[in-house]
Design a protein around this motif. Structure first.
Motif, PDB file in Angstrom:
ATOM      1  N   LYS A 160      25.388  41.292  50.357  1.00 27.72           N
ATOM      2  CA  LYS A 160      26.211  41.585  49.196  1.00 27.72           C
ATOM      3  C   LYS A 160      27.605  41.990  49.668  1.00 27.72           C
ATOM      4  N   ILE A 161      28.610  41.681  48.870  1.00 25.73           N
ATOM      5  CA  ILE A 161      29.984  42.048  49.234  1.00 25.73           C
ATOM      6  C   ILE A 161      30.112  43.564  49.202  1.00 25.73           C
ATOM      7  N   SER A 162      30.514  44.146  50.319  1.00 24.22           N
ATOM      8  CA  SER A 162      30.634  45.602  50.415  1.00 24.22           C
ATOM      9  C   SER A 162      32.060  46.084  50.202  1.00 24.22           C
ATOM     10  N   SER A 163      33.043  45.213  50.448  1.00 18.75           N
ATOM     11  CA  SER A 163      34.442  45.607  50.245  1.00 18.75           C
ATOM     12  C   SER A 163      35.325  44.368  50.121  1.00 18.75           C
ATOM     13  N   VAL A 164      36.415  44.535  49.398  1.00 22.59           N
ATOM     14  CA  VAL A 164      37.400  43.467  49.213  1.00 22.59           C
ATOM     15  C   VAL A 164      38.773  44.026  49.547  1.00 22.59           C
ATOM     16  N   ASN A 165      39.524  43.304  50.363  1.00 21.48           N
ATOM     17  CA  ASN A 165      40.858  43.733  50.762  1.00 21.48           C
ATOM     18  C   ASN A 165      41.878  42.633  50.462  1.00 21.48           C
ATOM     19  N   TYR A 166      43.066  43.052  50.106  1.00 25.01           N
ATOM     20  CA  TYR A 166      44.168  42.109  49.867  1.00 25.01           C
ATOM     21  C   TYR A 166      44.766  41.665  51.198  1.00 25.01           C
ATOM     22  N   VAL A 167      45.050  40.371  51.316  1.00 27.98           N
ATOM     23  CA  VAL A 167      45.697  39.817  52.510  1.00 27.98           C
ATOM     24  C   VAL A 167      46.984  39.128  52.065  1.00 27.98           C
ATOM     25  N   LYS A 168      48.082  39.449  52.703  1.00 26.66           N
ATOM     26  CA  LYS A 168      49.354  38.804  52.363  1.00 26.66           C
ATOM     27  C   LYS A 168      49.256  37.294  52.577  1.00 26.66           C
ATOM     28  N   PHE A 169      49.683  36.545  51.595  1.00 31.89           N
ATOM     29  CA  PHE A 169      49.555  35.092  51.687  1.00 31.89           C
ATOM     30  C   PHE A 169      50.354  34.530  52.859  1.00 31.89           C
ATOM     31  N   GLU A 170      51.519  35.124  53.134  1.00 34.37           N
ATOM     32  CA  GLU A 170      52.361  34.600  54.211  1.00 34.37           C
ATOM     33  C   GLU A 170      51.754  34.817  55.590  1.00 34.37           C
ATOM     34  N   ASP A 171      50.717  35.664  55.690  1.00 28.94           N
ATOM     35  CA  ASP A 171      50.060  35.929  56.976  1.00 28.94           C
ATOM     36  C   ASP A 171      48.912  34.969  57.261  1.00 28.94           C
ATOM     37  N   ILE A 172      48.578  34.111  56.305  1.00 33.24           N
ATOM     38  CA  ILE A 172      47.396  33.252  56.432  1.00 33.24           C
ATOM     39  C   ILE A 172      47.773  31.856  56.937  1.00 33.24           C
ATOM     40  N   ARG A 173      47.012  31.363  57.906  1.00 37.94           N
ATOM     41  CA  ARG A 173      47.160  29.989  58.370  1.00 37.94           C
ATOM     42  C   ARG A 173      45.779  29.339  58.428  1.00 37.94           C
ATOM     43  N   MET A 174      45.718  28.078  58.017  1.00 32.44           N
ATOM     44  CA  MET A 174      44.452  27.355  58.063  1.00 32.44           C
ATOM     45  C   MET A 174      44.102  26.995  59.502  1.00 32.44           C
ATOM     46  N   LEU A 224      41.601  51.109  47.206  1.00 26.93           N
ATOM     47  CA  LEU A 224      42.166  49.990  46.457  1.00 26.93           C
ATOM     48  C   LEU A 224      41.398  49.808  45.155  1.00 26.93           C
ATOM     49  N   THR A 225      42.122  49.831  44.037  1.00 28.06           N
ATOM     50  CA  THR A 225      41.497  49.647  42.733  1.00 28.06           C
ATOM     51  C   THR A 225      41.659  48.204  42.271  1.00 28.06           C
ATOM     52  N   LEU A 226      40.892  47.836  41.252  1.00 29.15           N
ATOM     53  CA  LEU A 226      41.003  46.491  40.705  1.00 29.15           C
ATOM     54  C   LEU A 226      42.385  46.256  40.106  1.00 29.15           C
ATOM     55  N   ILE A 266      51.975  37.162  34.865  1.00 25.15           N
ATOM     56  CA  ILE A 266      50.668  36.707  35.349  1.00 25.15           C
ATOM     57  C   ILE A 266      49.674  37.863  35.334  1.00 25.15           C
ATOM     58  N   ALA A 267      50.114  39.041  35.768  1.00 27.17           N
ATOM     59  CA  ALA A 267      49.240  40.222  35.767  1.00 27.17           C
ATOM     60  C   ALA A 267      49.059  40.782  34.367  1.00 27.17           C
ATOM     61  N   GLY A 268      49.982  40.460  33.439  1.00 26.06           N
ATOM     62  CA  GLY A 268      49.906  40.972  32.083  1.00 26.06           C
ATOM     63  C   GLY A 268      49.951  42.489  32.057  1.00 26.06           C
ATOM     64  N   ILE A 269      49.209  43.076  31.139  1.00 23.70           N
ATOM     65  CA  ILE A 269      49.133  44.540  31.090  1.00 23.70           C
ATOM     66  C   ILE A 269      47.781  45.038  31.575  1.00 23.70           C
ATOM     67  N   GLY A 270      47.106  44.194  32.367  1.00 23.98           N
ATOM     68  CA  GLY A 270      45.840  44.600  32.966  1.00 23.98           C
ATOM     69  C   GLY A 270      44.641  43.934  32.311  1.00 23.98           C
ATOM     70  N   PHE A 271      43.484  44.442  32.677  1.00 26.86           N
ATOM     71  CA  PHE A 271      42.230  43.868  32.184  1.00 26.86           C
ATOM     72  C   PHE A 271      41.978  44.252  30.729  1.00 26.86           C
ATOM     73  N   GLU A 272      41.334  43.343  30.025  1.00 33.18           N
ATOM     74  CA  GLU A 272      40.988  43.591  28.625  1.00 33.18           C
ATOM     75  C   GLU A 272      39.913  44.663  28.508  1.00 33.18           C
ATOM     76  N   GLN A 273      39.017  44.711  29.484  1.00 33.33           N
ATOM     77  CA  GLN A 273      37.942  45.692  29.480  1.00 33.33           C
ATOM     78  C   GLN A 273      38.497  47.075  29.845  1.00 33.33           C
ATOM     79  N   PRO A 274      38.324  48.082  28.974  1.00 30.77           N
ATOM     80  CA  PRO A 274      38.882  49.423  29.238  1.00 30.77           C
ATOM     81  C   PRO A 274      38.360  50.026  30.541  1.00 30.77           C
ATOM     82  N   ASP A 275      39.272  50.667  31.274  1.00 36.64           N
ATOM     83  CA  ASP A 275      38.960  51.401  32.511  1.00 36.64           C
ATOM     84  C   ASP A 275      38.465  50.533  33.657  1.00 36.64           C
ATOM     85  N   LEU A 276      38.440  49.226  33.481  1.00 38.55           N
ATOM     86  CA  LEU A 276      37.992  48.354  34.571  1.00 38.55           C
ATOM     87  C   LEU A 276      38.945  48.428  35.763  1.00 38.55           C
ATOM     88  N   GLY A 277      40.222  48.561  35.467  1.00 42.43           N
ATOM     89  CA  GLY A 277      41.212  48.601  36.543  1.00 42.43           C
ATOM     90  C   GLY A 277      41.075  49.792  37.466  1.00 42.43           C
TER      91      GLY A 277
END
Length: 428
Positions: free
Chosen positions: A106-120, A76-78, A56-67
């Motif tokens: 404007k979005i100032s930061s993005v953080n990863y959240v573990k899916f198992e920690d989320i409840r509706m 945290l990098t892309l 699913i992640a493949g070998i990264g983004f097609e755009q060079p250095d975007l990651g």
């Protein structure tokens, strides 16, 4: 005559939890936590999960250095973010991102959240409707009780300026505003089942086989035996001030230490006063567990692989390691790339949506495509394996004509090529 359809029990039940203001993820509110434990105990399931995440992640983004672009102040990098959400999507089919805004909306930061920690949030609770509860111990592994005060509620993702203004006002100002949650969920107003949920019982079965094998080793493959002996009198070492009853006798302790892989060569000596006090060991016949478990293990492994929709050539690498299987593995990679193409598109669209509102333009090209795993990795791995085998052959002490014959018949070289590689005539 009446007919009816047998009722099939739902895999998960979603019920409002008024105590915490959420919708329970199954009756115990710990479905993802249970699935994580089961997958962790099943080698085949964990391998399938890792393979699916990798594709699913493949070998990264097609755009060079975007990651390499940073998305928050914590480093945290892309590329890391892509890997994290691909891992969650590979198992849970969903993922979560914590979004923070600045005063310019404007979005100032993005953080990863573990899916198992989320409840509706509970749709019947005005305070938590359209929100998500984040908590790191819904399964109660660290603490016996869940404290509502430690549950963080985030608003549903909506980058609209008016929506953000209302949320900030409701929170009591920017200093108290906690941001939003981008919740990717393939279901509509429901929790998703994990990938391969239909075979989660097989995760448990494979884990049980592993435990059985471990028990066989730790008991030294001791055959099942019954011990008959006279009722013993309590020995002196059985009595204690703590008042324990039926403590093990010295004989029982000796028999216990006699078992196990490290005790396989020990000899135990048992003393008895007369024939009536002599312990009697009687083995009893049981079904051949080795054959039974071997066939069960194969069928369980096959069902788990099928449940994750992973081509078996990518999991059973030891069964597809020969030169003749290079094309099969290459085809398996192409097949799995096709299988996970929709997942990569969804991640690309998510990145484009979220970072389209970022305070700085991280990707001026607008190209968020993810490069799939190249099929030629099968050829590369195969070439490395074949090259090592050929080098070992050339350095061996067998006669030159045997080396040449092996190169010609096993590896497909021409006679002249084989002779040149070996150096024909050196040991004639």
């Amino acid at each position: 005559m009446k007919t009816y359809l047998p009722q099939i029990q739902r895999r998960i039940l979603v019920r409002p939890n008024q105590t915490f203001g959420i919708l329970n993820y199954d009756l115990d509110n710990a479905y993802p936590q249970r699935m994580l434990e089961l997958v962790g105990q099943s080698p085949t399931a964990k391998d399938c999960w890792n393979k699916r995440a990798k594709f699913i992640a493949g070998i990264g983004f097609e755009q060079p250095d975007l990651g390499k672009q940073l998305v928050n102040s914590c480093g945290l990098t892309l590329a890391k973010l892509l890997k994290a959400i691909a891992t969650d999507k590979a198992l849970f089919r969903g993922f979560g991102l914590h979004i923070n805004y600045n005063a310019n909306f404007k979005i100032s930061s993005v953080n990863y959240v573990k899916f198992e920690d989320i409840r509706m949030g509970d749709t019947d609770d005005a305070k938590t409707a359209e929100k998500f509860g984040i908590y790191n111990d819904w399964g109660r592994r660290s603490w016996k009780n869940i404290m509502r005060s430690k549950i963080t509620f985030l608003d549903k993702y909506d980058p609209g300026e008016e929506t953000i203004k209302k949320q900030v006002f409701a929170a009591g100002g920017w200093d108290k505003y906690k941001g939003q949650l981008y919740y990717f969920n393939p279901e509509v107003d429901d929790y998703p089942l994990i990938e391969a949920d239909s075979v989660w019982e097989d995760f448990e079965t494979e884990a049980g086989i592993k435990i059985f094998n471990n028990r066989e080793v730790t008991t030294g493959f001791l055959p099942s035996t019954m011990l008959f002996m006279q009722s013993r009198r309590e020995e002196a070492d059985n009595s204690s001030d703590r008042g324990y009853r039926n403590a093990p006798s010295q004989l029982e302790k000796d028999l216990g230490s006699f078992q196990g892989a490290k005790s396989a060569q020990k000899i135990i000596v048992i003393e008895y006063e007369d024939e009536s006090a002599k312990p009697e060991f009687q083995p009893y016949a049981i079904q051949n567990n080795d054959k039974l478990f071997e066939s069960t293990e194969r069928s369980v492994e096959a069902r788990i692989i099928k449940g994750f929709s992973v081509p078996k050539e990518l999991i059973n690498s030891e069964k597809a390691s020969g030169l003749s299987n290079g094309s099969e593995k290459k085809e398996a990679i192409r097949e799995f790339n096709d299988n996970t193409a929709a997942d990569r598109i969804e991640l690309s669209e998510t990145m484009a949506e979220v970072f389209g509102h970022f305070y700085t333009n991280l990707n001026p090209s607008g190209n968020w495509n993810i490069v799939p795993v190249p099929a030629n990795v099968a050829d590369d791995a195969l070439a490395l394996k074949a090259g090592a085998a050929i080098n070992e052959l050339l350095l061996s002490a067998i006669p030159s004509h045997n080396k040449i014959a092996t190169l010609v018949h096993a590896y497909g070289f021409k006679q002249t090529e084989a002779e040149a590689m070996v150096g024909e005539g050196l040991d004639n």
